[in-house]
Every structure is written in structure tokens, then in C-alpha cells.
Scaffold this motif. Structure first.
Motif, PDB file in Angstrom:
ATOM      1  N   LYS A   2       0.853  -1.189   0.000  1.00 33.94           N
ATOM      2  CA  LYS A   2       0.000   0.000   0.000  1.00 33.94           C
ATOM      3  C   LYS A   2       0.887   1.236   0.000  1.00 33.94           C
ATOM      4  CE  LYS A   2      -3.700  -2.334   2.478  1.00 33.94           C
ATOM      5  NZ  LYS A   2      -4.446  -2.379   3.751  1.00 33.94           N
ATOM      6  N   HIS A   3       0.279   2.370  -0.325  1.00 41.10           N
ATOM      7  CA  HIS A   3       1.035   3.620  -0.444  1.00 41.10           C
ATOM      8  C   HIS A   3       0.387   4.724   0.367  1.00 41.10           C
ATOM      9  CE1 HIS A   3       3.513   2.255  -3.931  1.00 41.10           C
ATOM     10  NE2 HIS A   3       2.509   1.403  -4.023  1.00 41.10           N
ATOM     11  N   ALA A   4       1.213   5.458   1.094  1.00 41.47           N
ATOM     12  CA  ALA A   4       0.783   6.662   1.798  1.00 41.47           C
ATOM     13  C   ALA A   4       1.636   7.809   1.262  1.00 41.47           C
ATOM     14  CB  ALA A   4       0.976   6.510   3.299  1.00 41.47           C
ATOM     15  N   PHE A   5       1.001   8.953   1.064  1.00 42.27           N
ATOM     16  CA  PHE A   5       1.696  10.088   0.469  1.00 42.27           C
ATOM     17  C   PHE A   5       1.573  11.323   1.351  1.00 42.27           C
ATOM     18  CE2 PHE A   5       0.398   7.386  -3.025  1.00 42.27           C
ATOM     19  CZ  PHE A   5       1.513   7.351  -3.850  1.00 42.27           C
ATOM     20  N   LEU A   6       2.669  12.040   1.487  1.00 41.43           N
ATOM     21  CA  LEU A   6       2.673  13.372   2.083  1.00 41.43           C
ATOM     22  C   LEU A   6       2.804  14.376   0.950  1.00 41.43           C
ATOM     23  CD1 LEU A   6       5.204  12.799   4.997  1.00 41.43           C
ATOM     24  CD2 LEU A   6       2.789  13.382   5.270  1.00 41.43           C
ATOM     25  N   THR A   7       2.138  15.511   1.075  1.00 44.68           N
ATOM     26  CA  THR A   7       2.342  16.572   0.096  1.00 44.68           C
ATOM     27  C   THR A   7       3.678  17.249   0.397  1.00 44.68           C
ATOM     28  OG1 THR A   7       1.303  18.310   1.405  1.00 44.68           O
ATOM     29  CG2 THR A   7      -0.156  16.989  -0.022  1.00 44.68           C
ATOM     30  N   LYS A   8       4.178  17.994  -0.551  1.00 43.46           N
ATOM     31  CA  LYS A   8       5.433  18.722  -0.320  1.00 43.46           C
ATOM     32  C   LYS A   8       5.274  19.710   0.822  1.00 43.46           C
ATOM     33  CE  LYS A   8       7.373  18.104  -4.876  1.00 43.46           C
ATOM     34  NZ  LYS A   8       7.867  18.703  -6.112  1.00 43.46           N
ATOM     35  N   ASP A   9       4.125  20.366   0.903  1.00 40.42           N
ATOM     36  CA  ASP A   9       3.896  21.309   1.993  1.00 40.42           C
ATOM     37  C   ASP A   9       3.894  20.607   3.348  1.00 40.42           C
ATOM     38  OD1 ASP A   9       3.796  23.523   0.342  1.00 40.42           O
ATOM     39  OD2 ASP A   9       1.601  23.526   0.199  1.00 40.42           O
ATOM     40  N   GLU A  10       3.296  19.426   3.423  1.00 36.06           N
ATOM     41  CA  GLU A  10       3.255  18.683   4.685  1.00 36.06           C
ATOM     42  C   GLU A  10       4.639  18.198   5.104  1.00 36.06           C
ATOM     43  OE1 GLU A  10      -1.136  16.569   4.642  1.00 36.06           O
ATOM     44  OE2 GLU A  10       0.449  15.702   3.397  1.00 36.06           O
ATOM     45  N   ALA A  11       5.517  17.970   4.152  1.00 38.78           N
ATOM     46  CA  ALA A  11       6.838  17.408   4.433  1.00 38.78           C
ATOM     47  C   ALA A  11       7.952  18.451   4.441  1.00 38.78           C
ATOM     48  CB  ALA A  11       7.161  16.318   3.407  1.00 38.78           C
ATOM     49  N   ARG A  12       7.594  19.722   4.311  1.00 42.38           N
ATOM     50  CA  ARG A  12       8.610  20.773   4.236  1.00 42.38           C
ATOM     51  C   ARG A  12       9.036  21.190   5.644  1.00 42.38           C
ATOM     52  NH1 ARG A  12       9.216  22.863  -0.332  1.00 42.38           N
ATOM     53  NH2 ARG A  12       7.027  22.822  -0.927  1.00 42.38           N
ATOM     54  N   GLY A  13      10.346  21.228   5.846  1.00 46.15           N
ATOM     55  CA  GLY A  13      10.915  21.680   7.112  1.00 46.15           C
ATOM     56  C   GLY A  13      11.973  22.723   6.861  1.00 46.15           C
ATOM     57  N   SER A  14      12.486  23.300   7.910  1.00 46.62           N
ATOM     58  CA  SER A  14      13.496  24.353   7.751  1.00 46.62           C
ATOM     59  C   SER A  14      14.789  23.819   7.138  1.00 46.62           C
ATOM     60  CB  SER A  14      13.792  25.010   9.098  1.00 46.62           C
ATOM     61  OG  SER A  14      14.282  24.046  10.014  1.00 46.62           O
ATOM     62  N   ARG A  15      15.016  22.512   7.258  1.00 44.52           N
ATOM     63  CA  ARG A  15      16.241  21.924   6.713  1.00 44.52           C
ATOM     64  C   ARG A  15      16.008  21.055   5.493  1.00 44.52           C
ATOM     65  NH1 ARG A  15      17.910  19.212  12.074  1.00 44.52           N
ATOM     66  NH2 ARG A  15      16.471  17.898  10.986  1.00 44.52           N
ATOM     67  N   GLY A  16      14.821  21.123   4.906  1.00 45.23           N
ATOM     68  CA  GLY A  16      14.594  20.331   3.703  1.00 45.23           C
ATOM     69  C   GLY A  16      13.208  19.753   3.629  1.00 45.23           C
ATOM     70  N   LEU A  17      13.109  18.731   2.798  1.00 49.14           N
ATOM     71  CA  LEU A  17      11.831  18.094   2.501  1.00 49.14           C
ATOM     72  C   LEU A  17      11.921  16.629   2.901  1.00 49.14           C
ATOM     73  CD1 LEU A  17       9.200  18.848   0.870  1.00 49.14           C
ATOM     74  CD2 LEU A  17      10.319  17.810  -1.090  1.00 49.14           C
ATOM     75  N   GLY A  18      10.994  16.163   3.730  1.00 44.37           N
ATOM     76  CA  GLY A  18      11.035  14.760   4.087  1.00 44.37           C
ATOM     77  C   GLY A  18      10.021  14.380   5.141  1.00 44.37           C
ATOM     78  N   VAL A  19       9.814  13.087   5.270  1.00 43.92           N
ATOM     79  CA  VAL A  19       8.890  12.530   6.262  1.00 43.92           C
ATOM     80  C   VAL A  19       9.270  13.019   7.651  1.00 43.92           C
ATOM     81  CG1 VAL A  19       8.114  10.379   7.349  1.00 43.92           C
ATOM     82  CG2 VAL A  19       8.340  10.501   4.857  1.00 43.92           C
ATOM     83  N   GLU A  20      10.567  13.103   7.923  1.00 42.05           N
ATOM     84  CA  GLU A  20      11.030  13.500   9.257  1.00 42.05           C
ATOM     85  C   GLU A  20      10.605  14.917   9.644  1.00 42.05           C
ATOM     86  OE1 GLU A  20      14.608  14.577   6.590  1.00 42.05           O
ATOM     87  OE2 GLU A  20      12.994  13.092   6.625  1.00 42.05           O
ATOM     88  N   HIS A  21      10.242  15.738   8.669  1.00 38.19           N
ATOM     89  CA  HIS A  21       9.812  17.118   8.943  1.00 38.19           C
ATOM     90  C   HIS A  21       8.298  17.245   9.078  1.00 38.19           C
ATOM     91  CE1 HIS A  21      13.891  18.323   8.201  1.00 38.19           C
ATOM     92  NE2 HIS A  21      13.852  17.859   6.971  1.00 38.19           N
ATOM     93  N   ALA A  22       7.563  16.206   8.747  1.00 37.79           N
ATOM     94  CA  ALA A  22       6.099  16.262   8.786  1.00 37.79           C
ATOM     95  C   ALA A  22       5.601  16.240  10.229  1.00 37.79           C
ATOM     96  CB  ALA A  22       5.502  15.092   8.002  1.00 37.79           C
ATOM     97  N   SER A  23       4.496  16.910  10.440  1.00 37.05           N
ATOM     98  CA  SER A  23       3.879  16.886  11.773  1.00 37.05           C
ATOM     99  C   SER A  23       3.253  15.514  12.017  1.00 37.05           C
ATOM    100  CB  SER A  23       2.804  17.970  11.871  1.00 37.05           C
ATOM    101  OG  SER A  23       1.700  17.642  11.042  1.00 37.05           O
ATOM    102  N   ASP A  24       3.017  15.214  13.284  1.00 35.98           N
ATOM    103  CA  ASP A  24       2.349  13.960  13.630  1.00 35.98           C
ATOM    104  C   ASP A  24       0.996  13.884  12.931  1.00 35.98           C
ATOM    105  OD1 ASP A  24       4.515  13.588  15.273  1.00 35.98           O
ATOM    106  OD2 ASP A  24       3.394  13.700  17.153  1.00 35.98           O
ATOM    107  N   GLU A  25       0.284  15.002  12.916  1.00 42.47           N
ATOM    108  CA  GLU A  25      -1.040  15.051  12.280  1.00 42.47           C
ATOM    109  C   GLU A  25      -0.948  14.752  10.779  1.00 42.47           C
ATOM    110  OE1 GLU A  25      -4.193  18.489  11.176  1.00 42.47           O
ATOM    111  OE2 GLU A  25      -3.562  18.427  13.276  1.00 42.47           O
ATOM    112  N   ALA A  26       0.055  15.313  10.104  1.00 37.25           N
ATOM    113  CA  ALA A  26       0.215  15.075   8.664  1.00 37.25           C
ATOM    114  C   ALA A  26       0.516  13.599   8.393  1.00 37.25           C
ATOM    115  CB  ALA A  26       1.316  15.961   8.091  1.00 37.25           C
ATOM    116  N   ILE A  27       1.339  12.984   9.234  1.00 42.52           N
ATOM    117  CA  ILE A  27       1.648  11.564   9.057  1.00 42.52           C
ATOM    118  C   ILE A  27       0.395  10.726   9.276  1.00 42.52           C
ATOM    119  CG2 ILE A  27       2.938   9.606  10.033  1.00 42.52           C
ATOM    120  CD1 ILE A  27       5.274  11.631  10.500  1.00 42.52           C
ATOM    121  N   ARG A  28      -0.378  11.053  10.293  1.00 44.63           N
ATOM    122  CA  ARG A  28      -1.622  10.311  10.543  1.00 44.63           C
ATOM    123  C   ARG A  28      -2.591  10.466   9.370  1.00 44.63           C
ATOM    124  NH1 ARG A  28      -0.493  11.685  16.080  1.00 44.63           N
ATOM    125  NH2 ARG A  28      -1.576  13.668  15.913  1.00 44.63           N
TER     126      ARG A  28
END
Length: 183
Positions: free
Chosen positions: A75-101
């Protein structure tokens, strides 16, 4: 305990996923996925099921493609670029808990959505302005968000519509929302 195992790129992604949903993860170690990792993902799919959650960038899409080809039924789960954007880049690690859920709640699999399947045709993408249109990239990005299948170029977007069995009803509803938003 969360049933499926989540395939992520690295240890910071594991930390974010565990914090958000408490799930077990398998780390690919980046886009140079080794045979041992792929075998572990296959085993996880057989035993518990697998959800792929990678960064919304080119390396993340490459990983997603490699795993999906090797592990049919993942199965596939997707984050948008806005949800995954952080001050140091783009990635799952920058997403909020709510965005991951939210991404996990919108998981897509080969079984697709609800309703009678009428395959989305290439001409549907053309008619919807998702290809060969001045704003097609932005329109595909938003449609991917609305459908929960992530951003892709025209050819890959069509392939995802088929792979995730997007119904005509889902497609039309997302297109109507896109039009309401003025895109």
C-alpha cells in the motif's frame, strides 16, 4: 499495535512515524536499497502488510517504485510537499504527527477505492487539463493531493490512477474540487 509495517527512508523518518502512530518501520537506507532490505520488506508484506511512506521528492519516488515493483500489493501513503517541508529540507522527518496520521488514513492500495471501476483514460487527463495544459503540473499536484496518490508527471499520474484503481467517481469529485479552487 499498528498492523502494517511502514517502509521509510531513514532513521529520522522512523522516529517521526513512531512518534505519530507507533508503527514498526523498515528503513531502506536511501535509494540504494539492498537485496536484504527488499527481502525483509517482502517478508513483512507476507506476514503483516506494508505501507510505503517516502519523501515527496525524486529519490523518494525512486524508492517507492523499486519497492512497489518488488512487493506487489504494497500500500502507499503520500505526504504533500507542503506537509513534508521543514526548515532543513523536505522529508517525512519534517512532517507533523497530524500530517503523518492523515497520510496513513488516506492509504491507497491496489484494491483501490469504493465504487465500480471505470478506468481513467489518457483522454480524461487531457480533458481535465492534467496534461498538455499551461497549469497541468500544478493541477496534477493538487489532484494527487485530493486523490491521495501524490504528485507525478502525466504518464506516472495515469499509471497511478490505474494502479490504485481510482474510480471515475473519485476522479470527478477531485476534479470538481479542483475547479472550485480555481485551478
Amino acid at each position: 499495535m499498528f498492523q502494517e509495517m511502514i517502509v521509510v527512508e531513514g532513521k529520522d523518518d522512523t522516529t517521526a512515524v513512531r512518534r505519530a502512530i507507533g508503527a514498526d518501520t523498515i528503513e531502506t537506507g536511501g535509494s540504494a536499497i539492498g537485496e536484504n532490505v527488499l527481502r525483509r520488506i517482502e517478508l513483512a508484506q507476507e506476514r503483516r502488510g506494508v505501507i510505503i511512506l517516502t519523501d515527496p521528492d525524486a529519490p523518494g519516488e525512486r524508492i517507492r517504485k523499486i519497492v512497489a515493483e518488488r512487493v506487489p500489493g504494497a500500500k502507499h501513503a503520500f505526504l504533500t510537499k507542503d506537509e513534508a517541508r521543514g526548515s532543513r529540507g523536505l522529508g517525512v522527518e519534517h512532517a507533523s504527527d497530524e500530517a503523518i496520521r492523515r497520510a496513513i488514513d488516506r492509504v491507497r492500495g491496489p484494491e483501490g477505492g469504493v465504487g465500480e471501476l471505470q478506468e481513467i483514460e489518457w483522454s480524461d487527463l487531457l480533458d481535465a487539463g492534467l496534461i498538455v495544459h499551461a497549469s497541468s503540473a500544478r493541477r496534477r499536484e493538487r489532484m494527487g493531493e485530493l486523490l491521495g496518490i501524490g504528485y507525478a508527471n502525466g504518464k506516472q499520474f495515469h499509471k497511478r490512477c490505474l494502479m490504485f484503481r481510482i474510480t471515475r467517481e473519485e476522479f470527478v469529485a477531485a476534479l470538481e474540487q479542483l475547479e472550485r479552487e480555481g485551478l
